[in-house]
Design a protein around this motif. Structure first.
Motif, mmCIF file in Angstrom:
data_model
loop_
_atom_site.group_PDB
_atom_site.id
_atom_site.type_symbol
_atom_site.label_atom_id
_atom_site.label_comp_id
_atom_site.label_asym_id
_atom_site.label_seq_id
_atom_site.Cartn_x
_atom_site.Cartn_y
_atom_site.Cartn_z
ATOM 1 N N CYS A 95 13.931 75.594 93.565
ATOM 2 C CA CYS A 95 14.904 74.382 93.851
ATOM 3 C C CYS A 95 14.880 73.103 93.803
ATOM 4 O O CYS A 95 14.066 72.865 94.201
ATOM 5 C CB CYS A 95 15.247 74.637 95.388
ATOM 6 S SG CYS A 95 16.987 74.792 95.676
ATOM 7 N N LYS A 96 15.846 72.634 92.605
ATOM 8 C CA LYS A 96 15.451 71.569 92.106
ATOM 9 C C LYS A 96 17.337 71.011 92.635
ATOM 10 O O LYS A 96 18.183 71.246 92.232
ATOM 11 C CB LYS A 96 14.918 71.142 90.977
ATOM 12 C CG LYS A 96 15.034 69.713 90.648
ATOM 13 C CD LYS A 96 15.103 69.912 89.212
ATOM 14 C CE LYS A 96 16.084 69.887 88.585
ATOM 15 N NZ LYS A 96 16.040 69.376 86.659
ATOM 16 N N THR A 97 17.071 70.184 93.427
ATOM 17 C CA THR A 97 18.010 68.965 93.840
ATOM 18 C C THR A 97 17.905 67.636 93.471
ATOM 19 O O THR A 97 17.116 66.936 93.099
ATOM 20 C CB THR A 97 17.990 69.149 95.691
ATOM 21 O OG1 THR A 97 18.176 70.238 96.101
ATOM 22 C CG2 THR A 97 19.166 67.985 95.539
ATOM 23 N N THR A 98 19.455 67.591 92.443
ATOM 24 C CA THR A 98 19.483 66.033 91.753
ATOM 25 C C THR A 98 20.607 65.205 92.832
ATOM 26 O O THR A 98 21.390 65.657 92.576
ATOM 27 C CB THR A 98 19.830 66.486 90.507
ATOM 28 O OG1 THR A 98 18.258 66.857 89.765
ATOM 29 C CG2 THR A 98 19.994 64.685 89.689
ATOM 30 N N VAL A 99 19.832 64.385 93.447
ATOM 31 C CA VAL A 99 20.611 62.760 93.913
ATOM 32 C C VAL A 99 20.252 62.188 93.440
ATOM 33 O O VAL A 99 19.343 60.719 93.001
ATOM 34 C CB VAL A 99 19.986 62.966 95.350
ATOM 35 C CG1 VAL A 99 20.764 61.779 96.171
ATOM 36 C CG2 VAL A 99 20.033 64.107 96.238
ATOM 37 N N THR A 100 21.411 61.243 92.376
ATOM 38 C CA THR A 100 21.664 60.179 91.956
ATOM 39 C C THR A 100 20.365 60.344 90.401
ATOM 40 O O THR A 100 21.211 61.264 89.712
ATOM 41 C CB THR A 100 21.948 58.675 92.117
ATOM 42 O OG1 THR A 100 19.910 58.508 92.272
ATOM 43 C CG2 THR A 100 22.384 58.660 92.655
ATOM 44 N N ALA A 101 19.977 59.758 90.315
ATOM 45 C CA ALA A 101 18.762 60.157 89.358
ATOM 46 C C ALA A 101 17.154 60.412 89.419
ATOM 47 O O ALA A 101 16.318 61.047 88.850
ATOM 48 C CB ALA A 101 18.637 58.597 88.515
ATOM 49 N N PHE A 102 17.559 60.474 90.892
ATOM 50 C CA PHE A 102 16.365 61.558 91.313
ATOM 51 C C PHE A 102 15.987 62.596 91.387
ATOM 52 O O PHE A 102 17.476 63.486 91.767
ATOM 53 C CB PHE A 102 15.702 60.917 92.238
ATOM 54 C CG PHE A 102 15.400 59.470 92.547
ATOM 55 C CD1 PHE A 102 16.472 58.405 92.332
ATOM 56 C CD2 PHE A 102 14.012 58.650 91.838
ATOM 57 C CE1 PHE A 102 16.390 57.155 92.174
ATOM 58 C CE2 PHE A 102 13.768 57.593 91.743
ATOM 59 C CZ PHE A 102 15.272 56.575 92.084
ATOM 60 N N HIS A 103 14.958 63.667 90.800
ATOM 61 C CA HIS A 103 15.200 65.353 91.242
ATOM 62 C C HIS A 103 14.276 65.076 92.224
ATOM 63 O O HIS A 103 12.911 64.416 92.640
ATOM 64 C CB HIS A 103 14.766 65.847 89.833
ATOM 65 C CG HIS A 103 14.778 65.336 88.833
ATOM 66 N ND1 HIS A 103 16.265 65.880 88.800
ATOM 67 C CD2 HIS A 103 14.871 64.757 87.298
ATOM 68 C CE1 HIS A 103 16.789 65.099 87.401
ATOM 69 N NE2 HIS A 103 16.209 65.146 86.602
#
Length: 115
Positions: A95-103
């Motif tokens: 699972c990948k979560t992208t928060v603003t510009a960060f993964h």
């Protein structure tokens, strides 16, 4: 810091179903997207499905019509419903979560489909 935890993998016979879950926690002020990727032994990690904050989805051609990605009410959880599983779906699912510009990636959950 963001923590991502997957669950729901296992062993299933071809034609069966599994549901994967992923929850992100920590500094998750704004989650732009969450998604599922998979990596089989000897192969590169590949996209399975993603969903944005407004609900837009993208699926790999190989899973269209069989897999469905969805988000929980709290928006920090994502699910992957996998139906009509095939031996070719055997892989570690991340699972990948992208928060603003960060993964941020989880540790992965193993899915094994027997023929």
């Amino acid at each position: 810091q963001v923590q991502v935890v997957e669950s729901g993998g296992g062993l299933v016979q071809a034609g069966g179903s599994l549901r994967l879950s992923c929850t992100a926690s920590g500094s998750i002020f704004s989650i732009n997207a969450m998604g599922w990727y998979r990596q089989a032994p000897g192969k590169q990690r590949e996209l399975v499905a993603t969903i944005t904050g407004v609900g837009s989805t993208i699926y790999a051609d190989s899973v269209k019509g069989r897999f469905t990605i969805s988000r929980g009410n709290a928006k920090n959880t994502v699910y992957l419903q996998m139906n009509s599983l095939e031996p070719e779906d055997t892989a570690t699912y991340y699972c990948k979560t992208t928060v603003t510009a960060f993964h941020y990636w989880g540790q992965g959950t193993q899915v094994t489909v027997s023929s």
